[in-house]
Motif scaffolding. Structure first.
Motif, PDB file in Angstrom:
ATOM      1  N   GLU A 101       8.954   6.469  16.912  1.00  0.00           N
ATOM      2  CA  GLU A 101       7.702   7.113  17.319  1.00  0.00           C
ATOM      3  C   GLU A 101       7.456   8.389  16.519  1.00  0.00           C
ATOM      4  N   ARG A 104       6.439   7.720  12.784  1.00  0.00           N
ATOM      5  CA  ARG A 104       5.019   7.412  12.599  1.00  0.00           C
ATOM      6  C   ARG A 104       4.141   8.635  12.842  1.00  0.00           C
ATOM      7  N   CYS A 107       4.406  10.948   9.845  1.00  0.00           N
ATOM      8  CA  CYS A 107       3.755  10.393   8.654  1.00  0.00           C
ATOM      9  C   CYS A 107       2.240  10.553   8.724  1.00  0.00           C
ATOM     10  N   GLU A 108       1.654  10.227   9.869  1.00  0.00           N
ATOM     11  CA  GLU A 108       0.205  10.351  10.021  1.00  0.00           C
ATOM     12  C   GLU A 108      -0.238  11.800   9.802  1.00  0.00           C
ATOM     13  N   ALA A 139      11.600   1.749  10.866  1.00  0.00           N
ATOM     14  CA  ALA A 139      10.275   2.327  11.115  1.00  0.00           C
ATOM     15  C   ALA A 139       9.657   2.839   9.824  1.00  0.00           C
ATOM     16  N   LEU A 143       6.069   1.535   7.477  1.00  0.00           N
ATOM     17  CA  LEU A 143       5.054   2.363   6.825  1.00  0.00           C
ATOM     18  C   LEU A 143       4.836   1.914   5.380  1.00  0.00           C
TER      19      LEU A 143
END
Length: 329
Positions: A101, A104, A107-108, A139, A143
């Motif tokens: 979690e 991500r 990264c965003e 994970a 991506l």
């Protein structure tokens, strides 16, 4: 500039560590001037530097924003690396977190702050001992599948986790501390990376400024400088570690270059898969560091440096107690 390969990435042989440019907090090497930081990034690109290193936690956040501002409209050929792996609350680090979690979420956020569609090299900043490396890298791999990341990296990982991560998804680069005053990776980490085809990115290649020769005594450090708490800069260790600097200065004088260039040239001589990332927040220091690609050390030079700075000879740990618990996991 000359260029090298990190896994499948072509990068300038010297990258630019952007951490000092944010000028936020004592860990950022003091205050930085925003205009000069932008000018330094622009000058790096003019000099052919294509590899830029930042992280979510630098600032936090503002360092990525700064780099994003500088590269806007100049994205072509640049290799942008950033990192995740810390838990942040109210702008402060509260622990490590490499859960899928958080991978991500981070990264965003980094994509938005950098103003890019894809991160070229995405590192786990520190290994999370409570999260199996396979889950974290899995994970990260998702991506890659989504086109948000091109290549994966680790930072300060131990040999077992490097092997397990690489078996989950190819790892392009390992970033860890490596310099004339920190050679611990030579025992098992660097050979493992070479066996697996993983590029090596030394951070703090100038020993947090020690190898530049700018300090002759501990009191030369400005008040409030975080290095005053660095074990290797302590009163009991400073003089012993100056032996390394003296050797670097001698060879620098023989080549009519700066000590920093000698320290970086030594790293470049350790293998074509080694890409140091000296940090800078001013054009003058940037230009000096990048000139190291033109310095050719002789076998005698390398022998003299090895003799002055043998592995494990530097006095003091490279971090305090908390920091040491977060490396080589």
């Amino acid at each position: 500039m000359i260029y090298r390969k990190l896994g499948g990435l072509e990068v300038s042989a010297l990258g630019l560590g952007c951490m000092p440019m944010a000028g936020i907090g004592p860990a950022m090497y003091g205050k930085a001037d925003h205009r000069e930081s932008i000018a330094t990034l622009e000058r790096a690109m003019e000099l052919g530097v294509t590899f830029f290193d930042t992280a979510e936690v630098y600032g936090p956040y503002v360092n990525e924003e700064l780099l994003g501002q500088a590269i806007r409209g100049r994205r072509e050929r640049l290799v942008i690396a950033t990192k995740f792996g810390f838990r942040l609350a109210d702008g402060k680090v509260t622990g490590v977190d490499s859960s899928p979690e958080n991978v991500r979420r981070a990264c965003e956020g980094s994509l938005k702050r950098l103003g890019v569609d894809t991160i070229d090299l995405y590192y786990q900043h520190r290994v999370d001992p409570d999260m199996p490396i396979e889950e974290t890298v899995g994970a990260m791999a998702r991506l890659v599948e989504e086109g948000k990341v091109r290549f994966l990296g680790l930072s300060e990982a131990g040999a077992d986790n490097i092997r397990r991560a690489h078996a989950t998804h190819p790892i392009a680069a390992l970033q860890s501390e490596y310099s004339l005053w920190e050679r611990g990776v030579e025992e098992d980490i660097l050979p493992l990376c070479q066996d697996l085809g993983i590029g090596f990115v030394p951070y703090s290649p100038l020993g947090r400024g020690f190898l530049t020769g700018q300090f002759s005594k501990r009191s030369d450090l400005p008040e409030g400088d975080y290095r005053l708490n660095d074990p290797r800069y302590s009163e009991e260790n400073f003089a012993s570690n100056m032996v390394i600097v003296d050797a670097v200065k001698t060879i620098a004088a023989a080549h009519s270059v700066s000590p920093a260039q000698i320290a970086l040239a030594w790293l470049l001589a350790q293998g074509d898969d080694v890409v140091p990332i000296p940090g800078s927040k001013r054009r003058a220091t940037l230009e000096d560091s990048m000139a190291a690609v033109n310095v050719k050390l002789s076998a005698a030079d390398l022998d003299a440096l090895d003799a002055a700075a043998p592995r494990d000879a530097t006095a003091g740990d490279r971090y305090g107690e908390v920091g040491m618990k977060m490396v080589r996991i």
